[in-house]
Design a protein around this motif. Structure first.
Motif, PDB file in Angstrom:
ATOM      1  N   THR A 102       0.837  -1.201   0.000  1.00 12.50           N
ATOM      2  CA  THR A 102       0.000   0.000   0.000  1.00 12.50           C
ATOM      3  C   THR A 102       0.871   1.251   0.000  1.00 12.50           C
ATOM      4  O   THR A 102       2.024   1.227   0.461  1.00 12.50           O
ATOM      5  N   THR A 103       0.306   2.320  -0.532  1.00 12.38           N
ATOM      6  CA  THR A 103       0.908   3.644  -0.370  1.00 12.38           C
ATOM      7  C   THR A 103      -0.148   4.519   0.287  1.00 12.38           C
ATOM      8  O   THR A 103      -1.315   4.537  -0.133  1.00 12.38           O
ATOM      9  N   HIS A 131       3.823   7.320   3.343  1.00 14.22           N
ATOM     10  CA  HIS A 131       4.682   6.147   3.415  1.00 14.22           C
ATOM     11  C   HIS A 131       4.177   5.035   2.508  1.00 14.22           C
ATOM     12  O   HIS A 131       3.022   5.027   2.066  1.00 14.22           O
ATOM     13  N   ILE A 132       5.072   4.108   2.226  1.00  9.29           N
ATOM     14  CA  ILE A 132       4.771   2.846   1.556  1.00  9.29           C
ATOM     15  C   ILE A 132       4.857   1.752   2.610  1.00  9.29           C
ATOM     16  O   ILE A 132       5.754   1.784   3.456  1.00  9.29           O
ATOM     17  N   ARG A 191       8.083  -0.384   6.272  1.00  7.63           N
ATOM     18  CA  ARG A 191       7.612   0.933   5.829  1.00  7.63           C
ATOM     19  C   ARG A 191       8.768   1.735   5.253  1.00  7.63           C
ATOM     20  O   ARG A 191       9.923   1.569   5.650  1.00  7.63           O
ATOM     21  N   ILE A 210       7.624   8.518   2.006  1.00  2.71           N
ATOM     22  CA  ILE A 210       7.400   9.214   0.737  1.00  2.71           C
ATOM     23  C   ILE A 210       7.511  10.706   0.987  1.00  2.71           C
ATOM     24  O   ILE A 210       6.830  11.236   1.878  1.00  2.71           O
ATOM     25  N   LYS A 261       6.384   5.048  -7.217  1.00  2.00           N
ATOM     26  CA  LYS A 261       5.918   4.509  -5.933  1.00  2.00           C
ATOM     27  C   LYS A 261       5.686   3.007  -6.058  1.00  2.00           C
ATOM     28  O   LYS A 261       5.967   2.245  -5.124  1.00  2.00           O
ATOM     29  N   GLY A 279       7.423   0.136  -3.970  1.00  2.00           N
ATOM     30  CA  GLY A 279       6.573  -0.784  -3.213  1.00  2.00           C
ATOM     31  C   GLY A 279       6.963  -2.233  -3.442  1.00  2.00           C
ATOM     32  O   GLY A 279       7.015  -3.040  -2.496  1.00  2.00           O
TER      33      GLY A 279
END
Length: 489
Positions: free
Chosen positions: A118-119, A143-144, A150, A153, A188, A192
């Motif tokens: 997830t982002t 964050h990712i 984690r 970002i 992203k 991820g």
């Protein structure tokens, strides 16, 4: 289908306030959103292998299903295909994907899709007029997350809503005038996946570049130059983290390939472009070269000498001094990458490459044949006179062989296949041997630099013997190359 043209820039979280105080932003209203994205893939990561990213995005009360082609970015600029539609979370309906083959691929894997990462970030966005264009600037902070891990970002995205690509670079220049914004190549989604797999940063090697005979020479150069730039940027993280030897080697190769490409395509490029960017990379290339020389000396040249003479006091001092030089060379690279001039050069070069237009009316295949033939004639003449060349001329010959090999690699899709594999293998073996000879010459210089007039008889003797052995192999390799040249098939 929409085409997303986006420039990604990373920034230090400590400088966010300074960015928000920029006059362009204080005079323009902004919107704020909380964006939560879940990326899906199969357990075997089939989507990632296909260079496709698929996510559900929660945007306020709305849910969106997005499919993107994960094309690589260079200089921070990415041009990707994107399909997005309103959706119900967990319902994988790909009817909006109008690329039949991709839609079929997604539908084939629909029943096996599962969350990967997830982002979660907050986005502040501005619509900024720039020249003839409208550009959305987004500041993303969050964050990712993947499998309990984690990663932060903090980045700026400039997306072209309408208008010209060059205006994205113009806006970037205005922002960089007051704050250090650094072009970033990893999306992203890419970050991820790395977090999901817990992949350590690895040195990135050059990949085959997709040129074809339908391109003009300038279009082919654009593909090659941006590929070289990506090659360098994907090793940047390793350089900043301490610069292990392979990161330094690959970054150095990337810049060498880039500079060779500029020289190779010079007849098709504007003179001012060649003059400006043929030299712009020299300082950074020099620092990488210095670091690479000390790495090779410490990790490859010195160990067998030290093993043969384990109690030699000079060799102990030499090894300690080499370690100090390696550390100093890595620090010099990090210093150059931290200068504000470096990200500006990245942006300026990327902008200049995209702005190039055709200046010669010649098919790419003919251009490639003529340029490779010119390189071949130049190095063939020296190879045929090898016995009469002095050390400086042999060094020049080695560099010309390197340029020829890069030219052949760039133009591989345009070259005939008959006999080419043998030719390229022979060329690679010859270049490798010439490179090893150069390593021994460099080692002599480094020994003298490290110890001055102090004795290091064992090291000098070993290097001299290795040099003589390698030099003796060159004539046979040259004969093999001369017999296997492309004009022989």
């Amino acid at each position: 289908m929409a085409t997303e043209i986006e420039l990604k820039l990373r920034l230090d979280p400590k400088t966010v306030r300074k960015l928000l105080a920029h006059p362009l932003l204080t005079s323009t209203p902004s919107s704020k959103q909380h964006l939560l994205n879940t990326y899906y893939d199969t357990p075997e990561l089939d989507l990632r292998a296909r260079r496709v990213a698929m996510r559900f995005r929660k945007k306020g009360w709305e849910w969106l299903l997005t499919v993107k082609s994960a094309e690589p970015a260079s200089g921070g600029l990415a041009v990707r295909n994107e399909w997005e539609t309103a959706a119900v979370p967990g319902v994988f309906d790909f009817a909006h994907v109008d690329a039949a083959e991709l839609r079929h691929f997604l539908e084939q894997h629909r029943d096996r899709l599962e969350p990967a990462f997830t982002t979660d970030f907050r986005r502040q966005a501005w619509l900024l007029p720039c020249g003839e264009s409208l550009i959305e600037m987004a500041l993303d902070r969050g964050h990712i997350a993947a499998r309990g891990r984690r990663e932060a970002i903090c980045e700026v995205e400039l997306e072209l809503v309408s208008g010209r690509i060059e205006d994205i670079f113009a806006l970037t220049r205005q922002l960089q005038a007051q704050i250090n914004l650094h072009p970033a190549v990893a999306s992203k989604a890419e970050r991820g996946y790395r977090l999901y797999l817990d992949e350590p940063s690895q040195a990135f090697r050059a990949k085959p570049l997709p040129i074809n005979a339908r391109q003009t020479p300038v279009a082919a150069f654009r593909t090659i130059a941006l590929g070289c730039l990506e090659h360098f940027q994907r090793n940047e993280e390793g350089l900043l983290a301490g610069g292990e030897a392979e990161f330094i080697h690959q970054a150095r190769v990337a810049l060498r390939r880039l500079r060779s490409a500029i020289k190779l395509f010079a007849p098709a490029l504007p003179e001012d472009f060649v003059a400006a960017y043929g030299r712009s990379w020299q300082t950074l290339a020099g620092a990488l070269g210095d670091a690479r020389n000390w790495d090779v000396f410490l990790e490859e040249t010195l160990p067998p000498i030290h093993a043969a003479f384990p109690h030699n006091h000079d060799l102990h001092r030499l090894r300690n001094e080499a370690r100090r030089r390696v550390k100093s060379a890595r620090h010099a690279i990090k210093h150059l990458l931290a200068l504000k001039e470096y990200p500006r050069l990245m942006v300026e070069f990327t902008a200049a490459v995209h702005a190039l237009t055709d200046t010669v009316d010649i098919p790419l295949k003919r251009f490639a044949d003529e340029r490779i033939a010119a390189h071949t004639r130049s190095v063939r003449k020296m190879a045929e006179q090898y016995d009469t060349l002095d050390p400086e001329q042999r060094h020049i010959m080695r560099l010309r062989f390197k340029k020829l090999r890069y030219a052949m690699e760039f133009m591989t899709p345009l070259l005939p296949t008959r006999g080419m594999k043998t030719y390229l293998n022979t060329l690679a073996k010859l270049q490798e041997t010439l490179g090893l000879i150069n390593d021994q010459v460099t080692a002599e210089l480094l020994i003298h630099e490290a110890l001055g007039q102090k004795s290091a008889t064992a090291a000098h003797g070993w290097v001299a013997g290795r040099h003589e052995l390698l030099v003796g192999q060159v004539p046979e390799l040259l004969v093999a190359w001369l017999k296997s040249g492309p004009d022989r098939h």
